[in-house]
Write a protein that holds these residues in place. Structure first.
Motif, PDB file in Angstrom:
ATOM      1  N   SER A 159      28.050 -24.026 -32.306  1.00 57.75           N
ATOM      2  CA  SER A 159      28.823 -23.867 -33.534  1.00 57.75           C
ATOM      3  C   SER A 159      30.294 -24.184 -33.299  1.00 57.75           C
ATOM      4  N   PRO A 160      31.065 -24.374 -34.357  1.00 57.29           N
ATOM      5  CA  PRO A 160      32.519 -24.422 -34.197  1.00 57.29           C
ATOM      6  C   PRO A 160      33.021 -23.086 -33.657  1.00 57.29           C
ATOM      7  N   ALA A 161      34.173 -23.123 -33.016  1.00 56.02           N
ATOM      8  CA  ALA A 161      34.744 -21.889 -32.458  1.00 56.02           C
ATOM      9  C   ALA A 161      35.243 -20.986 -33.573  1.00 56.02           C
ATOM     10  N   SER A 162      35.117 -19.695 -33.360  1.00 55.07           N
ATOM     11  CA  SER A 162      35.678 -18.727 -34.290  1.00 55.07           C
ATOM     12  C   SER A 162      37.201 -18.819 -34.265  1.00 55.07           C
ATOM     13  N   THR A 163      37.835 -18.151 -35.168  1.00 61.60           N
ATOM     14  CA  THR A 163      39.288 -18.033 -35.073  1.00 61.60           C
ATOM     15  C   THR A 163      39.634 -17.256 -33.804  1.00 61.60           C
ATOM     16  N   ARG A 213      13.995 -11.781 -14.223  1.00 68.83           N
ATOM     17  CA  ARG A 213      13.278 -12.866 -14.899  1.00 68.83           C
ATOM     18  C   ARG A 213      13.791 -13.070 -16.314  1.00 68.83           C
ATOM     19  N   ALA A 214      13.658 -14.289 -16.770  1.00 71.52           N
ATOM     20  CA  ALA A 214      14.019 -14.632 -18.147  1.00 71.52           C
ATOM     21  C   ALA A 214      13.138 -15.779 -18.611  1.00 71.52           C
ATOM     22  N   ARG A 215      12.732 -15.736 -19.879  1.00 67.62           N
ATOM     23  CA  ARG A 215      11.911 -16.806 -20.457  1.00 67.62           C
ATOM     24  C   ARG A 215      12.750 -17.606 -21.442  1.00 67.62           C
ATOM     25  N   THR A 216      12.750 -18.902 -21.276  1.00 65.68           N
ATOM     26  CA  THR A 216      13.436 -19.773 -22.233  1.00 65.68           C
ATOM     27  C   THR A 216      12.616 -19.852 -23.512  1.00 65.68           C
ATOM     28  N   PRO A 217      13.278 -19.931 -24.680  1.00 68.97           N
ATOM     29  CA  PRO A 217      12.524 -20.020 -25.937  1.00 68.97           C
ATOM     30  C   PRO A 217      11.903 -21.410 -26.127  1.00 68.97           C
ATOM     31  N   VAL A 218      11.051 -21.487 -27.117  1.00 75.13           N
ATOM     32  CA  VAL A 218      10.404 -22.765 -27.445  1.00 75.13           C
ATOM     33  C   VAL A 218      11.440 -23.732 -27.999  1.00 75.13           C
ATOM     34  N   ALA A 219      11.371 -24.975 -27.554  1.00 77.92           N
ATOM     35  CA  ALA A 219      12.285 -25.993 -28.071  1.00 77.92           C
ATOM     36  C   ALA A 219      11.910 -26.344 -29.506  1.00 77.92           C
ATOM     37  N   VAL A 220      12.911 -26.643 -30.302  1.00 72.98           N
ATOM     38  CA  VAL A 220      12.692 -27.015 -31.699  1.00 72.98           C
ATOM     39  C   VAL A 220      12.951 -28.510 -31.845  1.00 72.98           C
ATOM     40  N   ALA A 221      11.942 -29.222 -32.251  1.00 73.98           N
ATOM     41  CA  ALA A 221      12.069 -30.681 -32.368  1.00 73.98           C
ATOM     42  C   ALA A 221      12.986 -31.058 -33.520  1.00 73.98           C
ATOM     43  N   ASP A 222      13.791 -32.088 -33.281  1.00 73.30           N
ATOM     44  CA  ASP A 222      14.645 -32.675 -34.322  1.00 73.30           C
ATOM     45  C   ASP A 222      15.549 -31.635 -34.981  1.00 73.30           C
ATOM     46  N   ASP A 223      16.083 -30.728 -34.183  1.00 72.82           N
ATOM     47  CA  ASP A 223      17.038 -29.759 -34.713  1.00 72.82           C
ATOM     48  C   ASP A 223      18.445 -30.223 -34.354  1.00 72.82           C
ATOM     49  N   HIS A 224      19.162 -30.728 -35.337  1.00 68.49           N
ATOM     50  CA  HIS A 224      20.516 -31.222 -35.101  1.00 68.49           C
ATOM     51  C   HIS A 224      21.556 -30.412 -35.866  1.00 68.49           C
ATOM     52  N   SER A 225      21.136 -29.284 -36.433  1.00 70.86           N
ATOM     53  CA  SER A 225      22.050 -28.455 -37.215  1.00 70.86           C
ATOM     54  C   SER A 225      22.591 -27.316 -36.351  1.00 70.86           C
ATOM     55  N   ALA A 226      23.890 -27.290 -36.197  1.00 74.17           N
ATOM     56  CA  ALA A 226      24.524 -26.235 -35.394  1.00 74.17           C
ATOM     57  C   ALA A 226      24.632 -24.951 -36.205  1.00 74.17           C
ATOM     58  N   PRO A 227      24.675 -23.805 -35.534  1.00 76.67           N
ATOM     59  CA  PRO A 227      24.898 -22.545 -36.256  1.00 76.67           C
ATOM     60  C   PRO A 227      26.277 -22.538 -36.927  1.00 76.67           C
ATOM     61  N   THR A 228      26.431 -21.654 -37.881  1.00 77.45           N
ATOM     62  CA  THR A 228      27.729 -21.520 -38.533  1.00 77.45           C
ATOM     63  C   THR A 228      28.724 -20.831 -37.600  1.00 77.45           C
ATOM     64  N   SER A 262      26.492 -15.361 -36.744  1.00 74.81           N
ATOM     65  CA  SER A 262      26.362 -16.710 -37.297  1.00 74.81           C
ATOM     66  C   SER A 262      24.989 -16.879 -37.935  1.00 74.81           C
ATOM     67  N   LYS A 263      24.861 -17.912 -38.749  1.00 71.32           N
ATOM     68  CA  LYS A 263      23.574 -18.242 -39.355  1.00 71.32           C
ATOM     69  C   LYS A 263      23.098 -19.592 -38.834  1.00 71.32           C
ATOM     70  N   ASP A 264      21.782 -19.693 -38.683  1.00 71.00           N
ATOM     71  CA  ASP A 264      21.193 -20.949 -38.212  1.00 71.00           C
ATOM     72  C   ASP A 264      19.805 -21.082 -38.817  1.00 71.00           C
ATOM     73  N   ASP A 265      19.417 -22.307 -39.158  1.00 70.91           N
ATOM     74  CA  ASP A 265      18.117 -22.500 -39.805  1.00 70.91           C
ATOM     75  C   ASP A 265      16.946 -22.160 -38.889  1.00 70.91           C
ATOM     76  N   ARG A 266      17.160 -22.187 -37.568  1.00 73.35           N
ATOM     77  CA  ARG A 266      16.087 -21.849 -36.616  1.00 73.35           C
ATOM     78  C   ARG A 266      16.374 -20.575 -35.826  1.00 73.35           C
ATOM     79  N   GLY A 267      17.569 -20.010 -35.971  1.00 75.40           N
ATOM     80  CA  GLY A 267      17.895 -18.763 -35.258  1.00 75.40           C
ATOM     81  C   GLY A 267      18.911 -18.965 -34.144  1.00 75.40           C
ATOM     82  N   VAL A 268      19.851 -18.009 -34.027  1.00 70.74           N
ATOM     83  CA  VAL A 268      20.854 -18.038 -32.963  1.00 70.74           C
ATOM     84  C   VAL A 268      20.256 -17.428 -31.697  1.00 70.74           C
ATOM     85  N   VAL A 269      20.374 -18.145 -30.571  1.00 73.51           N
ATOM     86  CA  VAL A 269      19.838 -17.666 -29.302  1.00 73.51           C
ATOM     87  C   VAL A 269      20.891 -16.911 -28.496  1.00 73.51           C
ATOM     88  N   SER A 270      22.150 -17.366 -28.552  1.00 75.71           N
ATOM     89  CA  SER A 270      23.195 -16.721 -27.751  1.00 75.71           C
ATOM     90  C   SER A 270      24.563 -16.984 -28.357  1.00 75.71           C
TER      91      SER A 270
END
Length: 334
Positions: free
Chosen positions: A213-217, A123-138, A160-168
């Motif tokens: 996010s953009p791809a790493s090197t 089993r796995a639970r999907t996280p809560v969706a964040v409304a109007d989040d258009h900022s990608a992680p670093t 990486s850093k993200d204003d709402r948190g990195v999920v994967s």
């Protein structure tokens, strides 16, 4: 006359049954294949983890069977949602609902079309969706890698850093996504590679809104020649001792740390005095950090044995052997 007719009818029945048995033994009119009539076993090592608010990453260990596996089928509950070739043992299940618990199973189908039983349910639970989040992680920082054999490499990167948190984090080989790990994980082992082959890996971070996010090197790595001993995929901290049981017989006790892989190692082979002695298969939850096993070796004291073991990796190949230990029944092993 009645007895004659009854005898003739019985003879006809016997001849028909014999013909049917002959047809079945030749593989005619049946399910085909190697004649054993056995479907492949259930995939082991199945795991599931949220990739975003609308996706879950499902992984499993390759099934070894004869005839060989043709496809794997992934089910969400009772609904088949994915079918992939035998060379794959991970998928992303998409278009899911946020903040929802899902259950998954996997089944193997062999080249004769026989469908095996379902794996254990995960089993796995999907996280809560964040409304109007258009900022990608670093972009993941300073990725590094090292070769750990002819068929595996280890990758690591800065988070990486993200204003709402990195999920994967998604791992790419060239332009193809080959794996995903949770947002708290910044290292992984990629198995199932070819010997003496150059690869290029990159990492991308994903948040709950599926912003990528953009791809790493890139990390270029060349696997070792096929003649290497697979030391990087071997169990570590391997120890062996002996004890005498209440039945008066002697047993060898083993302990080890499972090799680090992205999947779950569910099968090991123990080699005793240079020959395969037994196989261990975990049907439930396989140990990830520390494993133990004990097996019978006879009733005679003062007998020396050499013992080592290896793991079947999630891609279906055998990893390298552990260090070899020597024990003697009836003696205390330091």
């Amino acid at each position: 006359m009645r007895r004659v007719r009854a005898a003739l009818a019985l003879l006809r029945t016997v001849l028909v049954c014999a013909a049917l048995l002959l047809l079945a033994s030749c593989g005619w009119g049946g399910t085909g294949g190697d004649g054993d009539g056995h479907a492949p076993g259930a995939p082991a090592g199945v795991t599931a983890a949220a990739g975003s608010a609308t996706s879950v990453h499902v992984m499993w260990d390759a099934v070894t069977a004869s005839p060989s596996i043709r496809t794997y089928e992934v089910y969400r509950g009772t609904t088949k949602v994915k079918e992939v070739s035998a060379s794959e043992h991970m998928v992303d299940v998409i278009r899911l609902r946020p903040a929802t618990m899902y259950s998954f199973t996997v089944r193997a189908r062999d080249t004769d079309g026989r469908l095996g039983p379902p794996s254990r349910e995960v089993r796995a639970r999907t996280p809560v969706a964040v409304a109007d989040d258009h900022s990608a992680p670093t972009r993941p920082r300073t990725p590094q890698g090292r070769v750990i054999g002819s068929r595996a490499v280890q990758l690591s990167w800065g988070g990486s850093k993200d204003d709402r948190g990195v999920v994967s984090y998604d791992i790419y080989q060239g332009g193809a996504k080959i794996h995903s790990v949770g947002g708290a994980q910044t290292a992984t082992v990629v198995t199932g590679l070819r010997p003496s082959t150059r690869y290029s890996f990159t990492v991308r971070a994903r948040d709950a809104a599926d912003n990528l996010s953009p791809a790493s090197t890139a990390v270029p790595l060349t696997t070792a020649p096929g003649s290497d001993d697979g030391r990087g995929t071997a169990p570590t901290d391997f120890r062996a001792t002996t004890h005498r049981g209440k039945d008066g017989a002697y047993y060898i006790d083993l302990s080890w740390v499972p090799p680090r892989t992205d999947g779950v190692v569910t099968e090991y082979q123990v080699q005793l005095d240079g020959q395969p002695a037994t196989s261990l298969v975990w049907g439930g939850t396989a140990p990830r950090d520390h494993a133990t096993y004990s097996f019978y070796t006879g009733r005679e004291a003062g007998v020396g044995h050499r013992v080592r073991l290896r793991a079947r990796l999630p891609d279906g190949t055998w990893g390298g052997f552990s260090a070899e230990r020597t024990v003697t029944t009836g003696e205390t092993t330091p």
